[in-house]
Design an enzyme around this catalytic site. Structure first.
Site, short mmCIF file in Angstrom:
data_model
loop_
_atom_site.label_atom_id
_atom_site.label_comp_id
_atom_site.label_asym_id
_atom_site.label_seq_id
_atom_site.Cartn_x
_atom_site.Cartn_y
_atom_site.Cartn_z
N LYS A 143 98.90 80.72 28.03
CA LYS A 143 98.35 80.97 29.37
C LYS A 143 99.43 81.04 30.45
CE LYS A 143 93.57 80.22 28.87
NZ LYS A 143 93.38 79.73 27.49
N SER B 263 98.17 80.57 19.42
CA SER B 263 98.06 80.69 20.88
C SER B 263 98.27 79.38 21.62
CB SER B 263 96.70 81.29 21.25
OG SER B 263 95.65 80.54 20.67
N GLU C 223 89.45 80.65 38.31
CA GLU C 223 88.30 80.07 37.63
C GLU C 223 88.80 79.36 36.38
OE1 GLU C 223 89.48 83.04 37.11
OE2 GLU C 223 89.53 83.12 34.92
C1 PLP Z 1 92.32 80.14 26.60
C2 PLP Z 1 92.77 80.12 25.22
C3 PLP Z 1 92.39 81.12 24.30
C4 PLP Z 1 91.40 82.20 24.61
O1 PLP Z 1 91.81 83.10 25.60
P1 PLP Z 1 92.28 84.58 25.27
O2 PLP Z 1 92.26 85.25 26.59
O3 PLP Z 1 91.28 85.17 24.30
O4 PLP Z 1 93.62 84.49 24.67
C5 PLP Z 1 92.92 81.07 23.02
N1 PLP Z 1 93.77 80.09 22.64
C6 PLP Z 1 94.15 79.11 23.50
C7 PLP Z 1 95.10 78.07 23.01
C8 PLP Z 1 93.67 79.10 24.80
O5 PLP Z 1 94.07 78.13 25.63
#
Ligand code: PLP
Length: 391
Positions: A85, A374, A107
């Site tokens: 993020k 992610s 948000e």
């Molecule tokens: C917010 C989040 C997501 C989902 O958001 P995307 O916009 O689909 O990437 C996925 N993995 C993590 C670790 C997140 O914090």
């Protein structure tokens, strides 16, 4: 606006008239600064020294032995804040600063994007307001506390179901009255144009790096790239590096089936219907009458009833295959990956791992898969403990 922000028939900007000039201003600034040498140098410097880019591509040997093919992990979990993020909040925050804006709003659902925005508000000394549903402020009180520690104001949103979609509605409403000094820092590749394009741009280093690292360290392109899909930003980020490589299979994994808690469906691309939501045309989880469904999955970060417009097009053209993983398989993947690698994956990322586990024994041993990790799973330890108490 200069561009229509369309991905096929998806996307666009379905917003009240008063917001058009504000979106145009962001579009203008984005196209001006994205290749401005000074802006690029500043963003690159902060990406390296504040956020921790480039992130490694790691060969997960014991997990690979488990699934029977080679798995390389793009370590976005190692970034500051513990997820991808920060790539987006740093980019948009810097854009806001260069536009002369002094205030940020955002948000948040689970609080991850809110926290990543609050961090950047502190970094740039900008007044920051985070809109968050009251149900979410209660279930994510630790993130609320962290945002406040960063100096942000957390505004509880009472209306509707007290979750992310209500927080977005209120943030947009607030923005209409404060567009002159306030930048709306959107959290994923959703919402009205130009956000899907802007957010993709700032998440694209994931794919650029992963492709180069794969060529250099593995010696060839991967056979497949796998990422989880909530709004779709980490997936678009990594896919963008490989979308032109036609032999690389791209797989997006949504939260699927029956949620463990509520039995509600989350598989937006699998069962969604086309509609307009939060300023953009995309597949949506909605009833015959157009009522938006409440979603639920073990991973709050994948709880969003829409998905970015570019994913909708990538699904329709068949370039990306979208699948689902249900909560039980995700919890299994969390356990297996943690036990074999000593890395706690975010439950969102564990959806992508669950897909790889589902391919166990089905692929040749020389198959190379790249998975986008992610985020890290420290935030999810409580939820995992609730479902799978450690003996
Ligand atoms: C917010 C989040 C997501 C989902 O958001 P995307 O916009 O689909 O990437 C996925 N993995 C993590 C670790 C997140 O914090």
């Amino acid at each position: 606006m200069k561009h229509n922000g369309r991905f096929g028939d998806f996307g666009g900007f379905y917003v009240p008239e008063v917001l058009i000039p504000a979106l145009e201003e962001i579009e203008d600034a984005f196209y001006r600064f994205k290749s401005d040498p000074q802006f690029v140098a500043e963003l690159d410097g902060l990406s390296a020294r504040y956020a921790g880019r480039p992130t490694p591509l790691y060969f997960a040997q014991r997990f690979s032995e488990h699934v029977g093919f080679k798995v390389y992990v793009k370590r976005e979990d190692l970034l500051h804040g513990g997820a991808h993020k920060v790539n987006n909040t740093l980019g948009q925050g810097l854009l806001a600063k260069h536009m002369g804006k002094t205030k940020l709003i955002a948000e948040t659902g689970a609080g991850q994007h809110g926290l990543a925005t609050a961090m950047i508000g502190a970094l740039f000394g900008m007044e920051t307001k985070i809109f968050m549903g009251t149900v979410d402020t209660e279930r994510q009180s630790v993130n609320v506390h962290k945002m406040k520690l960063c100096g942000a104001e957390v505004i509880p949103v009472v209306g509707g179901t007290g979750t992310l979609k209500d927080a977005i509605n209120d943030a947009l409403r607030y923005w209409t009255a404060h567009v002159t000094d306030t930048f709306y820092l959107f959290g994923s590749v959703c919402g009205p144009h130009p956000y899907p394009t802007v957010v993709k741009h700032f998440q694209s280093p994931i794919g650029t790096e992963a492709r180069a690292q794969c060529l250099e360290e593995v010696g060839r392109l991967p056979d497949m790239v796998v990422a989880c899909v909530g709004g779709g930003s980490n997936a678009i980020g990594i896919f963008s590096g490989f979308v032109e490589d036609k032999d690389v299979k791209l797989i997006g994994v949504e939260a699927g089936g029956e949620g463990v808690r509520t039995g509600k469906h989350c598989a937006t691309l699998e069962i969604g219907k086309v509609g307009v939501f939060h300023g953009s045309k995309s597949y949506l989880l909605q009833s015959e009458e157009g009522q938006i469904y409440e979603t639920h999955s073990v991973s709050a970060g994948l709880d969003y009833p829409a998905v970015g417009p570019e994913h909708c097009l990538l699904k329709d053209t068949g370039r990306v295959e979208y699948v689902t993983a249900d909560d039980e398989d995700v919890l299994d993947a969390f356990e297996i990956f943690t036990k074999s690698e000593g890395i706690l994956p975010a439950l969102e990322s564990a959806h992508a791992l669950a897909y790889l586990i589902s391919q166990k024994g089905k692929l040749p041993a020389e198959t190379i898969a790249v998975i986008n990790l992610s985020g890290r799973g420290d935030k999810d330890v409580g939820i995992v403990e609730e479902y799978r108490p450690v003996q």
